[in-house]
Design a protein around this motif. Structure first.
Motif, mmCIF file in Angstrom:
data_model
loop_
_atom_site.group_PDB
_atom_site.id
_atom_site.type_symbol
_atom_site.label_atom_id
_atom_site.label_comp_id
_atom_site.label_asym_id
_atom_site.label_seq_id
_atom_site.Cartn_x
_atom_site.Cartn_y
_atom_site.Cartn_z
ATOM 1 N N TYR A 1 37.734 49.323 32.802
ATOM 2 C CA TYR A 1 38.904 48.604 32.290
ATOM 3 C C TYR A 1 39.144 48.957 30.825
ATOM 4 O O TYR A 1 38.287 49.540 30.161
ATOM 5 C CB TYR A 1 38.699 47.089 32.427
ATOM 6 C CG TYR A 1 38.730 46.580 33.844
ATOM 7 C CD1 TYR A 1 39.845 45.944 34.351
ATOM 8 C CD2 TYR A 1 37.626 46.739 34.677
ATOM 9 C CE1 TYR A 1 39.881 45.465 35.659
ATOM 10 C CE2 TYR A 1 37.641 46.269 35.978
ATOM 11 C CZ TYR A 1 38.768 45.637 36.473
ATOM 12 O OH TYR A 1 38.789 45.178 37.763
ATOM 13 N N SER A 2 40.274 48.530 30.315
ATOM 14 C CA SER A 2 40.658 48.881 28.949
ATOM 15 C C SER A 2 39.818 48.176 27.888
ATOM 16 O O SER A 2 39.799 48.597 26.739
ATOM 17 C CB SER A 2 42.143 48.568 28.723
ATOM 18 O OG SER A 2 42.423 47.209 29.049
ATOM 19 N N SER A 3 39.123 47.107 28.242
ATOM 20 C CA SER A 3 38.211 46.418 27.325
ATOM 21 C C SER A 3 37.329 45.489 28.147
ATOM 22 O O SER A 3 37.595 45.233 29.333
ATOM 23 C CB SER A 3 38.982 45.602 26.276
ATOM 24 O OG SER A 3 39.592 44.475 26.880
ATOM 25 N N GLY A 4 36.292 44.948 27.493
ATOM 26 C CA GLY A 4 35.436 43.999 28.188
ATOM 27 C C GLY A 4 36.190 42.752 28.610
ATOM 28 O O GLY A 4 35.996 42.230 29.715
ATOM 29 N N LEU A 5 37.062 42.260 27.737
ATOM 30 C CA LEU A 5 37.824 41.065 28.075
ATOM 31 C C LEU A 5 38.859 41.342 29.167
ATOM 32 O O LEU A 5 39.174 40.454 29.970
ATOM 33 C CB LEU A 5 38.494 40.493 26.824
ATOM 34 C CG LEU A 5 37.527 39.888 25.802
ATOM 35 C CD1 LEU A 5 38.287 39.350 24.596
ATOM 36 C CD2 LEU A 5 36.679 38.799 26.430
ATOM 37 N N ALA A 6 39.379 42.556 29.224
ATOM 38 C CA ALA A 6 40.278 42.920 30.326
ATOM 39 C C ALA A 6 39.516 42.887 31.647
ATOM 40 O O ALA A 6 40.045 42.445 32.674
ATOM 41 C CB ALA A 6 40.870 44.302 30.093
ATOM 42 N N ALA A 7 38.266 43.350 31.621
ATOM 43 C CA ALA A 7 37.435 43.296 32.822
ATOM 44 C C ALA A 7 37.178 41.851 33.228
ATOM 45 O O ALA A 7 37.248 41.491 34.415
ATOM 46 C CB ALA A 7 36.121 44.031 32.576
ATOM 47 N N LEU A 8 36.873 41.001 32.256
ATOM 48 C CA LEU A 8 36.608 39.601 32.560
ATOM 49 C C LEU A 8 37.860 38.910 33.100
ATOM 50 O O LEU A 8 37.792 38.113 34.046
ATOM 51 C CB LEU A 8 36.123 38.885 31.302
ATOM 52 C CG LEU A 8 35.628 37.453 31.501
ATOM 53 C CD1 LEU A 8 34.455 37.413 32.464
ATOM 54 C CD2 LEU A 8 35.229 36.840 30.170
ATOM 55 N N PHE A 9 39.012 39.238 32.525
ATOM 56 C CA PHE A 9 40.273 38.694 33.037
ATOM 57 C C PHE A 9 40.473 39.135 34.486
ATOM 58 O O PHE A 9 40.918 38.358 35.333
ATOM 59 C CB PHE A 9 41.443 39.156 32.174
ATOM 60 C CG PHE A 9 42.727 38.423 32.435
ATOM 61 C CD1 PHE A 9 43.060 37.290 31.704
ATOM 62 C CD2 PHE A 9 43.612 38.857 33.414
ATOM 63 C CE1 PHE A 9 44.247 36.606 31.949
ATOM 64 C CE2 PHE A 9 44.798 38.190 33.668
ATOM 65 C CZ PHE A 9 45.113 37.057 32.936
ATOM 66 N N GLY A 10 40.123 40.397 34.784
ATOM 67 C CA GLY A 10 40.220 40.885 36.153
ATOM 68 C C GLY A 10 39.306 40.128 37.093
ATOM 69 O O GLY A 10 39.670 39.839 38.248
ATOM 70 N N ALA A 11 38.105 39.789 36.616
ATOM 71 C CA ALA A 11 37.157 39.049 37.451
ATOM 72 C C ALA A 11 37.692 37.670 37.804
ATOM 73 O O ALA A 11 37.628 37.230 38.961
ATOM 74 C CB ALA A 11 35.813 38.940 36.728
ATOM 75 N N LEU B 1 28.533 39.558 40.894
ATOM 76 C CA LEU B 1 29.494 40.358 40.136
ATOM 77 C C LEU B 1 28.918 40.552 38.732
ATOM 78 O O LEU B 1 28.454 39.591 38.116
ATOM 79 C CB LEU B 1 30.844 39.622 40.066
ATOM 80 C CG LEU B 1 32.057 40.337 39.486
ATOM 81 C CD1 LEU B 1 32.413 41.566 40.315
ATOM 82 C CD2 LEU B 1 33.259 39.379 39.446
ATOM 83 N N VAL B 2 28.921 41.805 38.262
ATOM 84 C CA VAL B 2 28.323 42.116 36.958
ATOM 85 C C VAL B 2 29.397 42.716 36.055
ATOM 86 O O VAL B 2 30.145 43.609 36.465
ATOM 87 C CB VAL B 2 27.136 43.083 37.090
ATOM 88 C CG1 VAL B 2 26.610 43.500 35.722
ATOM 89 C CG2 VAL B 2 26.030 42.427 37.905
ATOM 90 N N MET B 3 29.446 42.212 34.838
ATOM 91 C CA MET B 3 30.417 42.675 33.858
ATOM 92 C C MET B 3 29.701 43.243 32.638
ATOM 93 O O MET B 3 28.627 42.782 32.254
ATOM 94 C CB MET B 3 31.316 41.504 33.434
ATOM 95 C CG MET B 3 32.267 41.807 32.296
ATOM 96 S SD MET B 3 31.975 40.658 30.932
ATOM 97 C CE MET B 3 32.852 41.497 29.630
ATOM 98 N N HIS B 4 30.275 44.274 32.043
ATOM 99 C CA HIS B 4 29.803 44.832 30.776
ATOM 100 C C HIS B 4 30.997 45.058 29.860
ATOM 101 O O HIS B 4 32.057 45.505 30.318
ATOM 102 C CB HIS B 4 29.119 46.193 30.985
ATOM 103 C CG HIS B 4 27.736 46.108 31.529
ATOM 104 N ND1 HIS B 4 26.611 46.096 30.730
ATOM 105 C CD2 HIS B 4 27.285 46.017 32.808
ATOM 106 C CE1 HIS B 4 25.528 46.030 31.485
ATOM 107 N NE2 HIS B 4 25.914 45.968 32.751
ATOM 108 N N SER B 5 30.811 44.759 28.596
ATOM 109 C CA SER B 5 31.715 45.303 27.595
ATOM 110 C C SER B 5 31.209 46.713 27.309
ATOM 111 O O SER B 5 30.232 46.901 26.583
ATOM 112 C CB SER B 5 31.712 44.463 26.320
ATOM 113 O OG SER B 5 32.458 45.121 25.321
ATOM 114 N N GLY B 6 31.858 47.703 27.899
ATOM 115 C CA GLY B 6 31.439 49.089 27.725
ATOM 116 C C GLY B 6 31.636 49.592 26.313
ATOM 117 O O GLY B 6 31.126 50.656 25.944
ATOM 118 N N THR B 7 32.368 48.826 25.520
ATOM 119 C CA THR B 7 32.529 49.142 24.094
ATOM 120 C C THR B 7 31.175 49.224 23.402
ATOM 121 O O THR B 7 31.010 49.987 22.441
ATOM 122 C CB THR B 7 33.368 48.039 23.427
ATOM 123 O OG1 THR B 7 34.596 47.887 24.138
ATOM 124 C CG2 THR B 7 33.642 48.349 21.970
#
Length: 415
Positions: free
Chosen positions: A107-117, A215-221
């Motif tokens: 995703y475009s950012s970690g928070l974008a990924a979290l919003f997607g979740a 479900l696992v999330m990372h801020s890839g930043t």
């Protein structure tokens, strides 16, 4: 056990790569070779593809309308539009899938990924306590949109089917760990979904799926990017139905990672195991030194105790002392980030300016060491708190830099 909102047997989404999450080689080897099957040139280093759109085949007999499109594709001709897939993103996601042990999306950012979740899960209740303030900002949006109820983790037993346990571990900004397996058991009992933010402990330090995460999330930043030069988010799940919906949601919300960011992240993953292992070892050494010096022994013993209060890190938790405890089973290294309190707010504010090797900046995970008076970016944290993200410098050099900084404060404040 919970029943998933999307069936496990759902087909993979059109044009989304689904490489096997099973690694047959070591982590470092896999991160160098897991995307080789997608290489379509003689380049040893993967090329950067900047195109936003891709030509269809010039042979009419090879044109397949969208309604009949295959579920996977094997050549660059199958990429259509970069909001759905692009060569650099596809290669990155192959590496991430191997790294995390589950099909992964960038995703475009970690928070974008979290919003997607949260768009995927759409829970009625979320149990969360402390952690990254940006995550609470995302939940504030969903409070407006869906009226989701947010409760503390101590009330996780009140959750029901489809609700979410949001567990960040290790915890930002302190680097302290939480028991994933214990919350996985709670989720199983209530039918809740366990979402793990594992940003501060990427592999090889921690595997949330092995502890029961859904479900696992990372801020890839942070550690996935590792060079402070990109924004990126990652979601990984072994639920095929969830993966399909996440991919479709990402395409329609436009939160896909850019090709440049994907190229940079794939470059960075090649060295991630070496970087993270070194950073974690150095952080643990610095924490041990700080605690020893606070007790009046070792380098800096005459000044550390005068300015430094509590030090916080997973290595200092009581569970870390137990050879068979949950913490040693969950983590293979204590993590590259820690925090400590200064004895006065003014000392915390001034310390970064006294250092030469630490840069005073927010964020974490880069090859350079950062220090932050945390009050600069997080109004929920105590104003005496200083957060440290350890880079690749020799830890003894970082220790000596801190000693000189503490000495300067003692002289200036006449402590």
């Amino acid at each position: 056990m919970q029943s998933n909102p999307f069936p496990e047997t759902a087909p993979a989404p059109t044009s989304i790569p689904q490489p096997s999450p099973t690694r047959s080689t070591s982590l470092s080897t896999s991160l160098l070779h897991a995307d080789v099957h997608l290489n379509q040139s003689a380049d040893v280093a993967p090329p950067l593809h900047v195109s936003s759109t891709f030509r269809y085949s010039s042979n009419p007999s090879e044109l397949v309308p969208a309604r009949d499109a295959p579920l996977t594709f094997e050549s660059s001709a199958d990429h259509i539009y970069s909001r759905e897939t692009a060569p650099n993103g596809t290669r990155l996601e192959a590496l991430l899938t191997s790294l995390l042990g589950a099909p992964s999306l960038a995703y475009s950012s970690g928070l974008a990924a979290l919003f997607g979740a949260y768009t995927l899960l759409n829970p009625r209740k979320v149990a969360i306590t402390d952690g990254y303030h940006g995550a609470h900002g995302v939940l504030d949006i969903f409070k407006r949109l869906t009226h989701v109820e947010v409760i503390p983790l101590s009330r996780a037993d009140e959750l029901g089917h489809g609700d979410v346990i949001h567990l960040e571990t290790p915890l930002n900004p302190y680097g302290e760990a939480r028991n994933i397996a214990a919350y996985a058991k709670s989720a199983e009992q209530t039918g809740a979904i366990l979402l793990i933010d594992s940003t501060l402990a990427p592999p090889p330090l921690q595997d949330p799926f092995a502890q029961g995460a859904h479900l696992v999330m990372h801020s890839g930043t942070k550690y996935i990017g590792g060079h402070s030069d990109l924004l990126l988010g990652v979601l990984a799940t072994r639920n095929k139905g969830w993966f399909k919906q996440l991919a479709m949601d990402r395409m329609h919300t436009g939160s896909v990672a850019g090709s440049m960011e994907c190229w940079l992240a794939a470059r960075s993953l090649r060295t991630m195991e070496i970087r993270v292992t070194r950073q974690s070892e150095s952080a643990s050494a610095l924490v041990e030194w700080l605690e020893t010096a606070r007790g009046g022994e070792g380098p800096g013993k005459d000044v550390v105790g005068k300015v430094v209060g509590q030090v916080r890190h997973a290595s200092l938790q009581e569970e870390a002392k137990k050879s068979d405890g949950w913490l040693r089973q969950q983590m293979k290294g204590w993590g590259p980030l820690f925090a400590f309190a200064m004895k006065q707010e003014e000392l915390a504010k001034k310390l970064p300016s006294k250092l030469k090797l630490f840069m005073h900046a927010t964020s974490l995970g880069g090859v350079e060491s950062l220090i932050e008076w945390r009050a600069m970016s997080d109004e929920t944290t105590d104003s005496t708190m200083v957060r440290v993200s350890v880079g690749l410098e020799k830890w003894e050099d970082l220790r000596d830099d801190l000693v000189k900084g503490f000495e300067a404060l003692v002289r200036e404040e006449r402590l």
